[in-house]
Design a protein around this motif. Structure first.
Motif, PDB file in Angstrom:
ATOM      1  N   ALA A  48       1.182   4.255   7.901  1.00  8.25           N
ATOM      2  CA  ALA A  48       1.618   3.511   6.462  1.00  8.25           C
ATOM      3  C   ALA A  48       1.897   4.554   5.565  1.00  8.25           C
ATOM      4  CB  ALA A  48       1.048   2.614   5.848  1.00  8.25           C
ATOM      5  N   ALA A  49       3.165   4.693   4.898  1.00  6.84           N
ATOM      6  CA  ALA A  49       3.151   5.786   3.696  1.00  6.84           C
ATOM      7  C   ALA A  49       2.379   5.353   2.289  1.00  6.84           C
ATOM      8  CB  ALA A  49       4.734   5.647   3.260  1.00  6.84           C
ATOM      9  N   VAL A  50       1.026   5.858   2.372  1.00  2.67           N
ATOM     10  CA  VAL A  50       0.148   5.333   1.550  1.00  2.67           C
ATOM     11  C   VAL A  50       0.170   6.096   0.154  1.00  2.67           C
ATOM     12  CG1 VAL A  50      -1.327   4.117   3.329  1.00  2.67           C
ATOM     13  CG2 VAL A  50      -1.489   6.621   2.432  1.00  2.67           C
ATOM     14  N   SER A  51       0.804   7.079   0.073  1.00  5.36           N
ATOM     15  CA  SER A  51       1.071   7.694  -1.390  1.00  5.36           C
ATOM     16  C   SER A  51       2.119   8.363  -1.412  1.00  5.36           C
ATOM     17  CB  SER A  51      -0.582   8.587  -1.615  1.00  5.36           C
ATOM     18  OG  SER A  51      -0.715   9.508  -0.513  1.00  5.36           O
ATOM     19  N   VAL A  52       2.759   8.680  -2.629  1.00  4.62           N
ATOM     20  CA  VAL A  52       3.911   9.294  -2.901  1.00  4.62           C
ATOM     21  C   VAL A  52       3.787   9.976  -4.073  1.00  4.62           C
ATOM     22  CG1 VAL A  52       5.303   7.483  -1.454  1.00  4.62           C
ATOM     23  CG2 VAL A  52       5.210   7.351  -3.848  1.00  4.62           C
ATOM     24  N   CYS A  53       4.672  11.043  -4.358  1.00  4.45           N
ATOM     25  CA  CYS A  53       4.861  11.718  -5.715  1.00  4.45           C
ATOM     26  C   CYS A  53       6.148  12.480  -5.545  1.00  4.45           C
ATOM     27  CB  CYS A  53       3.622  12.553  -5.882  1.00  4.45           C
ATOM     28  SG  CYS A  53       3.473  14.077  -5.098  1.00  4.45           S
ATOM     29  N   SER A  67      -1.836   8.490   8.761  1.00  7.19           N
ATOM     30  CA  SER A  67      -2.244   9.139   9.820  1.00  7.19           C
ATOM     31  C   SER A  67      -2.973  10.501   9.518  1.00  7.19           C
ATOM     32  CB  SER A  67      -1.112   9.605  10.650  1.00  7.19           C
ATOM     33  OG  SER A  67      -0.231  10.426  10.017  1.00  7.19           O
ATOM     34  N   GLY A  68      -2.886  10.946   8.121  1.00  6.28           N
ATOM     35  CA  GLY A  68      -3.365  12.306   7.716  1.00  6.28           C
ATOM     36  C   GLY A  68      -2.181  13.183   7.471  1.00  6.28           C
ATOM     37  N   TRP A  69      -0.865  12.686   7.728  1.00  2.00           N
ATOM     38  CA  TRP A  69       0.202  13.711   7.715  1.00  2.00           C
ATOM     39  C   TRP A  69       0.706  13.789   6.328  1.00  2.00           C
ATOM     40  CZ3 TRP A  69       3.849  12.412  12.432  1.00  2.00           C
ATOM     41  CH2 TRP A  69       3.323  12.461  13.517  1.00  2.00           C
ATOM     42  N   VAL A  70       1.304  14.773   5.980  1.00  2.00           N
ATOM     43  CA  VAL A  70       2.008  14.911   4.743  1.00  2.00           C
ATOM     44  C   VAL A  70       3.371  15.305   5.206  1.00  2.00           C
ATOM     45  CG1 VAL A  70       2.349  16.355   2.403  1.00  2.00           C
ATOM     46  CG2 VAL A  70       0.316  15.519   2.865  1.00  2.00           C
ATOM     47  N   MET A  71       4.358  14.710   4.539  1.00  2.00           N
ATOM     48  CA  MET A  71       5.923  15.144   4.739  1.00  2.00           C
ATOM     49  C   MET A  71       6.247  15.274   3.468  1.00  2.00           C
ATOM     50  SD  MET A  71       7.521  12.615   7.604  1.00  2.00           S
ATOM     51  CE  MET A  71       6.499  12.402   9.270  1.00  2.00           C
ATOM     52  N   VAL A  72       7.231  16.421   3.092  1.00  2.00           N
ATOM     53  CA  VAL A  72       7.557  16.889   2.148  1.00  2.00           C
ATOM     54  C   VAL A  72       8.975  17.125   2.311  1.00  2.00           C
ATOM     55  CG1 VAL A  72       7.895  18.535   0.144  1.00  2.00           C
ATOM     56  CG2 VAL A  72       5.662  17.995   1.371  1.00  2.00           C
ATOM     57  N   TRP A  73      10.176  16.485   1.489  1.00  4.92           N
ATOM     58  CA  TRP A  73      11.431  16.414   1.646  1.00  4.92           C
ATOM     59  C   TRP A  73      12.075  17.092   0.096  1.00  4.92           C
ATOM     60  CZ3 TRP A  73       9.014  12.289   3.314  1.00  4.92           C
ATOM     61  CH2 TRP A  73       9.280  11.626   4.482  1.00  4.92           C
ATOM     62  N   ASP A 107      -7.647  14.291   8.610  1.00  6.85           N
ATOM     63  CA  ASP A 107      -7.934  13.297   9.758  1.00  6.85           C
ATOM     64  C   ASP A 107      -7.762  11.848   9.465  1.00  6.85           C
ATOM     65  OD1 ASP A 107      -8.382  15.878  11.164  1.00  6.85           O
ATOM     66  OD2 ASP A 107     -10.780  15.614  10.792  1.00  6.85           O
ATOM     67  N   GLY A 108      -7.659  11.294   8.557  1.00 10.66           N
ATOM     68  CA  GLY A 108      -7.421  10.015   8.384  1.00 10.66           C
ATOM     69  C   GLY A 108      -6.371   9.651   7.047  1.00 10.66           C
ATOM     70  N   PRO A 109      -6.279   8.659   6.474  1.00  9.90           N
ATOM     71  CA  PRO A 109      -5.350   8.288   5.542  1.00  9.90           C
ATOM     72  C   PRO A 109      -5.431   9.193   4.351  1.00  9.90           C
ATOM     73  CG  PRO A 109      -6.575   6.283   6.227  1.00  9.90           C
ATOM     74  CD  PRO A 109      -6.984   7.270   6.785  1.00  9.90           C
ATOM     75  N   GLY A 121       1.874  23.932  -6.137  1.00  8.83           N
ATOM     76  CA  GLY A 121       0.969  23.350  -5.128  1.00  8.83           C
ATOM     77  C   GLY A 121       0.780  21.750  -4.762  1.00  8.83           C
ATOM     78  N   LEU A 122       0.458  21.634  -3.720  1.00  7.74           N
ATOM     79  CA  LEU A 122       0.411  19.957  -3.445  1.00  7.74           C
ATOM     80  C   LEU A 122      -1.095  19.680  -3.314  1.00  7.74           C
ATOM     81  CD1 LEU A 122       1.969  17.559  -3.209  1.00  7.74           C
ATOM     82  CD2 LEU A 122       1.895  18.183  -0.864  1.00  7.74           C
ATOM     83  N   TRP A 123      -1.566  18.669  -4.125  1.00  8.56           N
ATOM     84  CA  TRP A 123      -3.028  18.234  -3.878  1.00  8.56           C
ATOM     85  C   TRP A 123      -2.859  16.832  -3.097  1.00  8.56           C
ATOM     86  CZ3 TRP A 123      -7.281  20.714  -5.841  1.00  8.56           C
ATOM     87  CH2 TRP A 123      -7.494  21.834  -6.614  1.00  8.56           C
ATOM     88  N   THR A 124      -3.912  16.926  -2.138  1.00  6.08           N
ATOM     89  CA  THR A 124      -4.236  15.718  -1.456  1.00  6.08           C
ATOM     90  C   THR A 124      -5.615  15.381  -1.522  1.00  6.08           C
ATOM     91  OG1 THR A 124      -4.516  16.757   0.753  1.00  6.08           O
ATOM     92  CG2 THR A 124      -2.238  16.073   0.082  1.00  6.08           C
ATOM     93  N   ALA A 125      -5.916  14.147  -1.430  1.00  4.58           N
ATOM     94  CA  ALA A 125      -7.243  13.469  -1.261  1.00  4.58           C
ATOM     95  C   ALA A 125      -7.509  12.460  -0.153  1.00  4.58           C
ATOM     96  CB  ALA A 125      -7.851  12.899  -2.297  1.00  4.58           C
ATOM     97  N   GLY A 126      -8.367  12.641   0.897  1.00 13.18           N
ATOM     98  CA  GLY A 126      -8.173  11.754   2.153  1.00 13.18           C
ATOM     99  C   GLY A 126      -9.527  11.753   2.783  1.00 13.18           C
TER     100      GLY A 126
END
Length: 158
Positions: A48-53, A67-73, A107-109, A121-126
């Motif tokens: 699932a695409a659970v967070s966007v910005c 899945s813990g992946w980040v995709m940047v377009w 390793d997770g969402p 810079g891109l911040w992520t929490a998971g």
């Protein structure tokens, strides 16, 4: 599947949504109507695409997946504003199939995602109470990445 996440760009004319089915869609707000511009290519394996910005200054979209992946377009060459119109109207002018930069961030969402104030810079929490900062190098520019564990107790020292 339903929508999990939504973000509006700094100009208020573009919206990105992330769905439970891993779909990432870009929409344009025109005359109080939401019109789909494009579906960003991804993969169902991402979850699932659970967070966007949005990163407004670079017109980039970052999406955190289950899945813990980040995709940047990078959409600077893909979406432009028609300045000849009465009101600026976003439209697809480049490739309707831009390739994303993919980062294995957690390793997770990924529960939250945001660009820093300077948009470098891109911040992520998971998963695992981890917050990560990916520098521009991880996103195809320059720099590196660091991470911090966030304590679960009242002890706020890192």
């Amino acid at each position: 599947g339903g929508q999990c996440a939504v973000a509006v760009d700094a100009q208020g004319g573009l919206i990105v949504t992330g769905g439970q089915d891993s779909r990432v869609m870009v929409w344009a707000m025109v005359a109080k109507e939401m019109n789909m511009l494009m579906r960003l290519p991804g993969t169902a394996e991402a979850g699932a695409a659970v967070s966007v910005c949005w990163c407004g200054s670079k017109r980039a979209v970052a999406v955190g997946f289950g899945s813990g992946w980040v995709m940047v377009w990078d959409l600077r060459d893909t979406i432009q504003y028609d300045s000849a119109a009465e009101a600026a109207i976003p439209m697809v002018t480049g490739s309707a199939d831009p390739s994303p930069t993919i980062i294995r961030a957690h390793d997770g969402p990924i529960t939250a995602i945001a660009w820093d104030e300077k948009r470098t810079g891109l911040w992520t929490a998971g998963a695992g109470n981890v917050v990560r900062l990916f520098g521009a190098g991880a996103l195809g520019f320059e720099g590196g990445g660091v991470s911090w564990g966030i304590p679960q107790s009242d002890d706020m020292s890192l």
